[in-house]
Design an enzyme around this catalytic site. Structure first.
Site, PDB file in Angstrom:
ATOM      1  N   ASP A 445       0.671  -0.452   0.168  1.00 56.90           N
ATOM      2  CA  ASP A 445      -0.356  -0.227  -0.027  1.00 56.90           C
ATOM      3  C   ASP A 445       0.916   1.546   0.091  1.00 56.90           C
ATOM      4  O   ASP A 445       1.988   1.231   0.673  1.00 56.90           O
ATOM      5  CB  ASP A 445      -1.273   0.266   1.547  1.00 56.90           C
ATOM      6  N   GLU A 448       3.185   6.818  -2.151  1.00 55.16           N
ATOM      7  CA  GLU A 448       3.343   7.738  -2.609  1.00 55.16           C
ATOM      8  C   GLU A 448       3.912   9.228  -1.884  1.00 55.16           C
ATOM      9  O   GLU A 448       4.023  10.288  -2.780  1.00 55.16           O
ATOM     10  CB  GLU A 448       1.133   8.175  -3.284  1.00 55.16           C
ATOM     11  N   ASP A 510      -9.177   3.608  -3.400  1.00 59.31           N
ATOM     12  CA  ASP A 510     -10.154   3.827  -2.875  1.00 59.31           C
ATOM     13  C   ASP A 510     -10.685   4.825  -3.610  1.00 59.31           C
ATOM     14  O   ASP A 510     -11.344   5.118  -3.218  1.00 59.31           O
ATOM     15  CB  ASP A 510      -9.288   4.116  -1.350  1.00 59.31           C
TER      16      ASP A 510
END
Length: 767
Positions: A445, A448, A510
């Site tokens: 996950d 970024e 998401d």
């Protein structure tokens, strides 16, 4: 000072490349009017001096800065065009220096290089680059001699001022390529973008971001790769932020700006986008085919809080007769679990890890574990990583701080420097005990959050570092899985950049639990498929937002059943029995339908890994000449033989669904109804149905599911039944779950098979 490339001063051949020395002149934009001017005579610049209202022109001084433009060949259909000032770092580096390109020339070709007073030509037989000496311009032509790409020097405003110079350096470190857009030309790609698939009219900023959803205008996985219906695919070999203005500012101009001193452009010319994707992935790498269990049903939740809770979910799958291969565990497995991964297992919540994995396995499920590449100062491992020099530092020498993602407590998080070989190895070794205990996959996950002002260990320029970070992060985890398990690796990554297809799989981030979120998800997957082709998926039900209606959960499950990978996940429960008896029954049917189609999914996965194609495919990938193909972003192909039209609706009632089919006959997978093409069709579908059509002429291998099976392991070794659509004899070559090939000869009265995969002697015909 802004500069424009204007005049080729010298040409020399360097092996299989040609290098042009080009004068760049300072340029000014006149106030109040579009267009650029240099200090050259205005007649040389095409200015309409007879215009009655021509303003007084104050030209800049006429000076020159030396630039270079190099054209080299990267394959029979692919050329590389590099433009940068003298002294730029790109001239001292190989094509692979950023880690995006992995093979600089997969299929060597000796070009034919010619020149005359006006032009320099580089020709491979399948693609030709023509460079104009003055005014400097670039044109790329395909094998048939038609222009597929040309710079936009011809486009001017009424006074003749050029509006889109071919190559423009803006003086602030950015370099822009201006290309003409033809009257009917459509552009697709640029990574996982959640808006319309055709990008004409859009202005995109390609920078890896925590997008915070699918409706914010940001992207988790932007990719500087695009396709043109004119017949080419473009790729900027850069880690820098790229701005793509696709006819947004100027309707007939594709403007590509890299926040770097150089442009490193690859162009592949061919009418078939599948061929072009194959050439692009030959340059940047193709994914391995994931293990068979990866194509089963995955279940997750943010969060499961204990071993007992997860075991209860696994038992619930069996009790409700829902097959399931993977259960996912989000950050509660950590002791320090807020935007931190230090691999310290929370025994209070989950007990002994090996025992927990074994218990889940007895219940039929493998374990997926969450991670991110950040460390919290509260972690005991933070000081170790800091003292050993494993953390990213900024250009001032301090520990760099995570940016872009809100932190729950204000403490700065640090990032692992994957360009430091010792740090990379340390991070990989933290996975070793997990893999030894049987953890099957890591959800990689985030990624970024690298700031811009960093000094990475390997000297990667700061302007490239941010977007390359997720590529390096996912690559490190993928490599250790392969190393420690000896099988094809699999991650479940959120962030990405060019080349990320090498590290399957990825998911769409998401999404909101709404019809709009579902629609954006499909668009994002189709756009990503054209830029980083491989194994992509999404969270069934969406991750956040309004409470899911049972009907939307069903519709999203139907979509998931025909996605490359299938995972339900969200902030709230996503188990099918949480949505009522009707939703459970319908969802179970579609999950089981997916398992029955595992042989077909396996064929598509095998083909995708070999060819560099996505599993989930835009309609235009196989039907590029259909005039409506490029814009179809509400339906997709799964492989070449299944057409899927998801239902974007959250109500219980039957709804009409309009979709387009290619030429030939197409048959509904469930009802057998025939849909002739090409053309549009509308059908009314109840909640229990979604249009899934099979191409006439297809041979669809399936498994007859046994009662009460638990997962993919229970289906290995069972014979496949061949469903044949349309009349006539045919041959098929199938890859078995064990990797062996079987050749099948199908006749009207019999089927014969030679090879490793057991095939039933009967066939099922659908005419």
């Amino acid at each position: 000072m802004t500069e424009i490339l204007r005049r080729v001063r010298a040409v020399r051949r360097e092996g299989a490349s040609v290098l042009l020395e080009v004068d760049a002149h300072p340029a000014v934009r006149l106030p109040g009017t579009p267009g650029w001017l240099t200090g050259e005579p205005v007649t040389d610049q095409g200015v309409e001096t007879t215009m009655p209202n021509l303003p007084e022109l104050r030209l800049p001084p006429l000076s020159s800065r030396p630039w270079r433009v190099r054209v080299s060949v990267a394959g029979p259909r692919t050329v590389r065009i590099t433009a940068a000032p003298d002294g730029a770092r790109v001239w001292d580096e190989e094509a692979t220096w950023l880690g995006i390109v992995t093979d600089a020339c997969p299929e060597p070709v000796e070009p034919d290089i010619t020149e005359d007073d006006g032009h320099v030509n580089v020709h491979t037989g399948s693609v030709r680059v023509r460079l104009t000496r003055f005014p400097f311009a670039i044109e790329v032509l395909g094998a048939d001699g038609r222009t597929v790409l040309r710079t936009a020097e011809r486009l001017r405003q009424v006074a003749g001022f050029p509006m889109a110079p071919p190559v423009l350096a803006d003086g602030d470190g950015g370099t822009t390529l201006h290309c003409e857009l033809g009257p009917e030309e459509e552009i697709t790609g640029f990574g996982e973008q959640f808006g319309r698939l055709v990008k004409n009219g859009q202005h995109l900023r390609l920078r890896v971001e925590d997008a915070l959803g699918t409706g914010t205008g940001r992207a988790y996985k932007p990719v500087p790769v695009w396709h043109s219906t004119a017949g080419y695919t473009g790729f900027l070999n850069t880690g820098a932020t790229v701005t793509a203005d696709v006819g947004h500012t100027r309707p007939s101009v594709l403007a590509l700006t890299a926040d770097d001193e150089a442009l490193d452009l690859y162009v592949c010319a061919d009418p078939d986008p599948g061929v072009r994707l194959g050439d692009y992935t030959a340059l940047t790498g193709r994914p391995p085919r994931p293990p068979l269990w990866a194509f089963g049903y995955w279940m997750g939740r943010c969060r499961y809080h204990s071993r007992a809770e997860m075991e209860q979910v696994a038992r619930g799958m069996a009790e409700h007769d829902v097959p399931c291969d993977v259960l996912h565990l989000d950050p509660d497995w950590l002791v320090v679990d807020r935007l931190n991964t230090d691999f310290i297992w929370n025994t209070d919540r989950f007990g002994d890890r090996a025992e927990f994995v074994a218990a889940l396995d007895r219940l039929g499920c493998r374990l997926s574990v969450w991670e991110l590449p950040y460390l919290d100062p509260a972690s005991p491992r933070y000081v170790e990583a800091q003292d050993r020099g494993y953390l990213v530092r900024d250009t001032a020498g301090d520990i760099a701080r995570l940016r872009g993602t809100p932190t729950p407590d204000g403490r700065p998080r640090a990032l692992i420097d994957f360009t430091n070989p010792e740090a990379r190895r340390w991070w990989q070794n933290l996975h070793t005990d997990f893999l030894a205990d049987g953890v099957a996959v890591f959800k990689t996950d985030f990624g970024e959050g690298l700031p811009d002002d960093v000094a990475l260990a390997d000297g990667t320029p700061p302007q490239h570092a941010h977007n390359l970070y997720p590529l390096r992060y996912n690559g490190a985890v993928s490599a250790v899985i392969a190393e420690r398990t000896g099988r094809a690796p699999l991650v479940w990554g959120r962030s990405g950049w060019a080349g990320s297809q090498r590290y399957p799989g990825q998911w769409g981030g998401d999404a909101e639990s709404t019809v709009a979120g579902m629609r954006a998800t499909v668009r994002g997957g189709l756009s990503y498929a054209l830029s980083a082709p491989g194994f992509w998926s999404h969270d069934i039900g969406g991750f956040f937002g309004p409470e899911l209606t049972p009907a939307l959960y069903v519709r999203w499950t139907q979509l998931g059943a025909f996605s490359p990978l299938m995972r339900a996940h969200g902030l709230r429960p996503r188990e099918p029995w949480q949505f009522g008896e009707r939703a459970l029954a319908i969802s179970r049917d579609w999950i089981r339908l997916r398992y029955s189609l595992l042989p077909y999914l396996w064929q598509v996965a095998t083909e995708s890994a070999a060819q560099g194609w996505p599993m989930l495919r835009p309609y235009a990938l196989h039907h590029p000449h259909d005039p409506v193909a490029a814009g179809l972003d509400g339906q997709f192909l799964l492989g070449a033989d299944l057409l899927v039209a998801p239902i974007f609706d959250d109500g219980e009632a039957a709804v009409p669904r309009r979709f387009h089919v290619p030429g030939g006959d197409w048959f509904d997978l469930l009802t057998g109804e025939r849909y002739p093409g090409p053309g549009w069709h509308t059908t009314v579908v109840p909640l229990e149905r979604m249009p899934v059509l099979v191409r006439g002429g297809a041979v669809l291998p399936r498994i007859e599911l046994p009662d009460r099976f638990r997962r993919t392991d229970d289906l290995v070794g069972l014979p496949w039944t061949l469903h044949v659509y349309g009349t006539g004899d045919r041959e098929a070559r199938l890859t078995g779950f064990d990797g062996t090939d079987t050749t099948v000869s199908i006749r009207e009265t019999r089927v014969t098979a030679t090879g490793g995969q057991p095939i039933r002697t009967e066939i099922v015909r659908h005419d």
